[in-house]
Structure formats: C-alpha cells, structure tokens
Write an enzyme that holds these catalytic residues in place. Sequence first.
Site, PDB file in Angstrom:
ATOM      1  N   GLU A 106       0.829  -1.211   0.000  1.00 48.58           N
ATOM      2  CA  GLU A 106       0.000   0.000   0.000  1.00 48.58           C
ATOM      3  C   GLU A 106       0.862   1.259   0.000  1.00 48.58           C
ATOM      4  OE1 GLU A 106      -4.094  -1.038   2.155  1.00 48.58           O
ATOM      5  OE2 GLU A 106      -2.368  -1.478   3.426  1.00 48.58           O
ATOM      6  N   GLU A 126      -3.627  -9.459   3.465  1.00 48.00           N
ATOM      7  CA  GLU A 126      -4.449  -9.174   4.642  1.00 48.00           C
ATOM      8  C   GLU A 126      -5.553 -10.193   4.870  1.00 48.00           C
ATOM      9  OE1 GLU A 126      -2.520  -5.196   3.865  1.00 48.00           O
ATOM     10  OE2 GLU A 126      -3.223  -6.891   2.669  1.00 48.00           O
TER      11      GLU A 126
END
Length: 252
Positions: A106, A126
Amino acid sequence: MSVVVKRRGPALVMMIDRPAQRNAVNRTVSMAMAAALDELDADPALRVGIVTGAGGNFCSGMDLKAFVDGERPELEGRGFAGVTERGPAKPLIAAVEGYALAGGCELALACDLIVASETAVFGLPEAARGLVAGSGGLVRLRERIPPAIALEYALTAKRMDAATAQRWGLVNRLVPAGQALDAALTLAEEISANAPLSVAASKAIMAAAPDWPVAERWERQRPMVEAVLASDDAQEGARAFAEKRAPIWSGR
C-alpha cells in the site's frame, strides 16, 4: 532512527530503517515519514521524493507486534506511513527491493511511480491474516492494474513477483537486485530536469482527472494549465528552446 532521511541532489530519500523487522511500520515510522514529506513539499530545492527500505526489503507492512499491543500506525488525515491518505504535491517514487507486502504494498501504491529490483515481491495478504487492506491497497491496485487481476490478488492473498508486476504495468522500471535506489535516483534526475510548476500541474491533473465528469474536463483543467502558461518558467522554456540551451527554472 526509524527513518533515515538524506538529500541526494534534487531528491529527498526516505529510508525506513528497521531491517530486523523487515521495515514494518509503527507509529514512530509514520510520524517520521510525515515530517520528511512536509520537508519535501516545503523546500523548493527538493523536487522529488524517494521512499525505500533498509536491509534488502522495502516494507513488510504494519508492525503486527505493535498492533497487538494496541498501537495503530495510521496518522489522522495522512494515513498509514504518513502518506497513504494524503501524499505530497511533488512526485514520489518507490524504490523497491525484496518485500513490499500488505501495508508495504500500500505504501508503494501511494507513490506515483515504482522502480523495482528483480527481487521485489508485491502482495496484499491481509485476507489471510483476518485483516483488510484498508490503507489504499484495495482502492489503488485496481486503478494500477486490470480490476479483475487486482481482485484475484486481494481475494487469494497471493504474492506478485516483480516481472509479473511489470507485465501488468504496476512497475515503471525493473532493474537488477540492489539497484532500485540508484535507478530511482536516475528517474528523479530526469523529472527534476523539467519545470517544477509543469511537473506539479501534470501530477495534479492526472490524479484528479478520473473523477472529473467528461463534459467538465476542459473547464476543470483550464485554470491549472493557464497558471503554468502565465509563469516565468513558461517564458524561460520558450526562450531556452529558441536559444538552443538548457532552461534555468525558477519555479515561478
């Protein structure tokens, strides 16, 4: 020191320096990154920012041990690593070696350009940890590569190697192992050779344009374009071209 900040010509290099933790981001890292990014935008001598990591990895994401202890690395109004929700006005390059996973991916996606070594590995794992890539990964990955491919990586939590990332257009430049930072500095020099107001306007327009209604695109970009055309640098660029010399930019 959690983030080592160095000036390299017109570039500000921000290196996350937690190699034993594979440069996992805690709140201290986020605060140091935010301060460095403020320095980047505030100093006219700095033209480009470069984010990288120490010890052969870019960033493995959030510091999970700190998270279990109740610490959150996101800063209000700025997000993870002090950048995912609000980036700098100036161009930001990710120089990626090794892991760029979870929040590290990210962080790379929050940068405007990505230079990666052949060892780089990207991914949003995740879902395999009971988490969600809420710091821009799910939003930005589908903007950078085909949406269905991005969705597959998000849902399977699989890793993407550097060659695949380049094939999908996620990586701008792919270089041998150990050369990502040098290649990013070269790219920074290429950007810095151009007029700062033009570079800033180009980044701003390209970032905002996808949200503009088609019928309003010319109206929306016109004041940004006109501000550049009215600048001293626009005159300098034209004169330098006519006189067959390198321009001397003033940023005005």
